[in-house]
Write an enzyme that holds these catalytic residues in place. Sequence first.
Site, PDB file in Angstrom:
ATOM      1  N   ASP A 494      40.341  32.904  42.911  1.00 32.86           N
ATOM      2  CA  ASP A 494      41.042  32.605  42.157  1.00 32.86           C
ATOM      3  C   ASP A 494      42.292  33.528  42.039  1.00 32.86           C
ATOM      4  O   ASP A 494      43.380  33.438  41.451  1.00 32.86           O
ATOM      5  CB  ASP A 494      40.491  32.358  40.671  1.00 32.86           C
ATOM      6  CG  ASP A 494      40.198  30.943  40.328  1.00 32.86           C
ATOM      7  OD1 ASP A 494      40.667  30.029  40.802  1.00 32.86           O
ATOM      8  OD2 ASP A 494      39.299  30.979  39.421  1.00 32.86           O
TER       9      ASP A 494
HETATM   10  C1  GLC Z   1      35.436  32.658  38.757  1.00 30.22           C
HETATM   11  C2  GLC Z   1      35.768  31.165  38.873  1.00 30.22           C
HETATM   12  C3  GLC Z   1      35.472  30.565  40.206  1.00 30.22           C
HETATM   13  C4  GLC Z   1      36.068  31.110  41.296  1.00 30.22           C
HETATM   14  C5  GLC Z   1      35.790  32.806  41.285  1.00 30.22           C
HETATM   15  C6  GLC Z   1      36.331  33.609  42.341  1.00 30.22           C
HETATM   16  O1  GLC Z   1      34.087  32.832  39.126  1.00 30.22           O
HETATM   17  O2  GLC Z   1      35.015  30.678  37.790  1.00 30.22           O
HETATM   18  O3  GLC Z   1      36.058  29.309  40.111  1.00 30.22           O
HETATM   19  O4  GLC Z   1      36.154  30.740  42.511  1.00 30.22           O
HETATM   20  O5  GLC Z   1      35.993  33.290  39.933  1.00 30.22           O
HETATM   21  O6  GLC Z   1      37.762  33.913  42.015  1.00 30.22           O
HETATM   22  C1  GLC Z   2      40.383  35.424  36.674  1.00 25.87           C
HETATM   23  C2  GLC Z   2      38.882  36.172  37.102  1.00 25.87           C
HETATM   24  C3  GLC Z   2      38.402  34.833  38.054  1.00 25.87           C
HETATM   25  C4  GLC Z   2      38.553  33.620  37.305  1.00 25.87           C
HETATM   26  C5  GLC Z   2      39.648  33.134  36.703  1.00 25.87           C
HETATM   27  C6  GLC Z   2      39.756  31.914  35.948  1.00 25.87           C
HETATM   28  O1  GLC Z   2      41.232  35.418  37.769  1.00 25.87           O
HETATM   29  O2  GLC Z   2      39.222  37.279  38.001  1.00 25.87           O
HETATM   30  O3  GLC Z   2      37.048  35.475  38.224  1.00 25.87           O
HETATM   31  O4  GLC Z   2      37.859  32.724  38.128  1.00 25.87           O
HETATM   32  O5  GLC Z   2      40.345  34.438  35.831  1.00 25.87           O
HETATM   33  O6  GLC Z   2      39.665  31.944  34.724  1.00 25.87           O
END
Ligand code: GLC
Ligand code: GLC
Length: 829
Positions: A494
Amino acid sequence: MDAPRHTSADTRLLGHFDDKRREYVITDPRTPFPWINYLGCEDFFSLISNTAGGYSFYRDAKLRRLTRYRYNNVPADDGGRYFYIREGDSIWAPGWKPCRTALDDYECRHGLGYTQIRGQKDGLRASVLFVVPLGANVELHRVRIENLSTRERRIRLFSLIEWCLWNASDDSTNFQRNFSTGEVEVEGSVVYHKTEFRERRDHYAWYSVNDDVRGFDTDRDKFLGPYNGFDRPAVVVDGEPRNSVAHGWSPIASHCIDVALGPGESKEFVFQLGYAVLPEKHKWSAPGVINKAPAKELIARYADGAAVEAAVEALRGHWDELLSRFAVRSADHRLDRMVNIWNPYQCMVTFNLSRSASYFEAGIGRGMGFRDSNQDLLGSVHLAPARARQRILDLAATQFEDGSVFHQYQPLTKRGNAKIGGNFNDDPLWMILSTIAYIKETGDFTILDEPVPFENDISRSASLLAHLQASIEHVVNNLGPHDLPLIGRADWNDCLNLNCFSINPDESFQTTGNPDGRVAESVLIAMMFVVYGREFIRLCRRVDRHEMAGHAQTHVDRMIAAIETHCWDGNWYLRAYDADGNRVGTHRSEEGRIFIEPQGFAAMAGIGLEDGRAERALDSVAELLACDYGIVLNYPAYTSYHLEYGEISSYPPGYKENGGIFCHNNPWIMIGEAIVGRGDRAFDYYRRLAPAWQENLDLRKLEPYAYAQMVAGKEAVTPGEAKNSWLTGTAAWNYHAITEFILGIRPDYDGLVIDPCIPSDWDGYDVTRRFRGATFEIHIRNPHGVCKGVASISVDGAAIAGNRVPLPEPGSACRVDVVLGPAAEARTA
Ligand code: GLC
Ligand code: GLC
């Protein structure tokens, strides 16, 4: 039960596992962070810490919050379900908090769906069993007080919960309104919380006790007294309830009970925190008086301690059955306890709650994430197949005709969340993963024919298979300059926001920028396309959709060619191409030279297996990314903000997606190592990450029985420190990696594939697997000390060819003997 282990002088004894009872036993209430458990597995859920902190909600942690909880408060973890014992001047609580009066003895046992907390002081022992029973929307608190001394004791017992005014978000912000809306009714020993019932709500809650009370309180400020905390409420200090009735402000429920105990005597009370929904025409029994019938029915159902005990027994039976579906017996009890107890338990919690409510997720944020919920099914499909089926259909209904999907949907309405929208271009492919896992587990191909709406619009429906096809098309129709998939807002990571370019701190990295960018490409999505594209092809062939299969095959072949041409960096695979067409994750960069995600997915995709690139990439992971506590996401971590990469470079080095051990993706490397046959390494990575192996719990801080989303990486200031336990895809993926790739018991359409990849010094292990209604007793022996390779398999004494054990009759049992060693037969999968 495991003897508590000290390994170094600086590790303090905090607790131990009791595998026989499937409990973790905390023996010091001052854990470095609250160590929690979850109650409830249907509609009523609770979070409960080792000092009884936490809260409860019905279905939706934001809209139906029953009790109030203040996140990130001081003192930490204040607010929960509290019992105060007052004897003379002494005031204490069995869970230590909120009074923090020193106890002579303390123990918290977190079990599967229940928690028992016991405190002892001056010859009195108080234990509270907390459970949400199957089939009822209540949380039960069985309080037992024992007089261990030789003299008569007279104490006063006070209970306390604080009501939340239902919408947890409003409750913590909209004070101008909600300080005027709170309403309760008190009848006998029951406090009813009926805020907003007068207008649009069809639900109320109650807190009851099965005994006569000396008095009660429902007004928080009267109970606590001005400027006091939960630790020394004025009413408890004075010893007299005020019988206060809340009008606005902050309603609570507190009972006061006189308890007299002769030497050796004990008494038991059952408190019940319940929730009822009423049809409009049955809301009231008289003007302004709520209809209490549903509450009374449940209060009667759990009238005494024996009923609570029976509820716990029923829950144990429920978990006995669930956990019997996969059980390993190995030489390592830590492995057994992860695989047989805690990992599947956590998988069910993630299935139930997605990323909504934990001690790191406030329950008012995200709904059900599309990619998260699909991946969560990997660890729970065998535990809840019928619910998994519905989940897949709900997720699929948020897809658009072009194959893109809403990134999240709301659990109460099941509708896509328009605020976030879509354009996370990995999303659609995860639905292929979950559907395939579901069909392999259940054999239920009919799910493919289910009509499923696009964009939640029933007039635009197509079969689930057509939805999967749309997922494939979405990738095919959105390729960039190197014929690799466009990344959109982000792929699985993300925080790699290649189309974002944000310079404004008030913008969200997730939703800012140009998601339609036609240049930035994801190598991870390319590899996912090969992995799940191949699965899709195999599925299509299985259901005689050969044309569909052939079409997908063409695109998978093209994708493989594009990966081979454009994605190899010399010693590992690139991570992406950015919006200027520059390589991301290359040795040519100073920072972020290598990323974890594509290195495991290459082997999973079967890419680089023949020319050695896959192994070389995994070796680079071992050299550059692996550390004592797991494998970091990227290396070196970014030390400054990069406009062209977005959020990843916003985190200090070593944390979260910037060089943290982002535990979710470590199993991809374990699986990759298993595929190339290096079982020593696969298991070594497993062990580094698995909570049950962690010894320095003051460093780790979080529960030793649950995976965390992130452990600080080698470049962090605090390597090994974990954050964000419980609600993470780490649970499902680690379960998948250990059971299907290391222990190697893998469901397939027509049987159970046996394909272990283990440390060479293991002699063997046994697995009981209940699959498609039959029970497989699998005995695996490793006389030649290999990591991988099945020499022979016999089923009930008769040798079979290959390594796929065919399905026996439902209801039957079979014994499977597996000898590892140089393969006699070509393996089938
Ligand atoms: C968080 C989100 C997931 C994403 C991950 C890596 O765990 O819930 O959807 O893949 O971060 O960014
Ligand atoms: C932030 C976090 C990630 C999560 C995203 C969505 O980017 O680092 O882990 O998946 O928020 O909430």
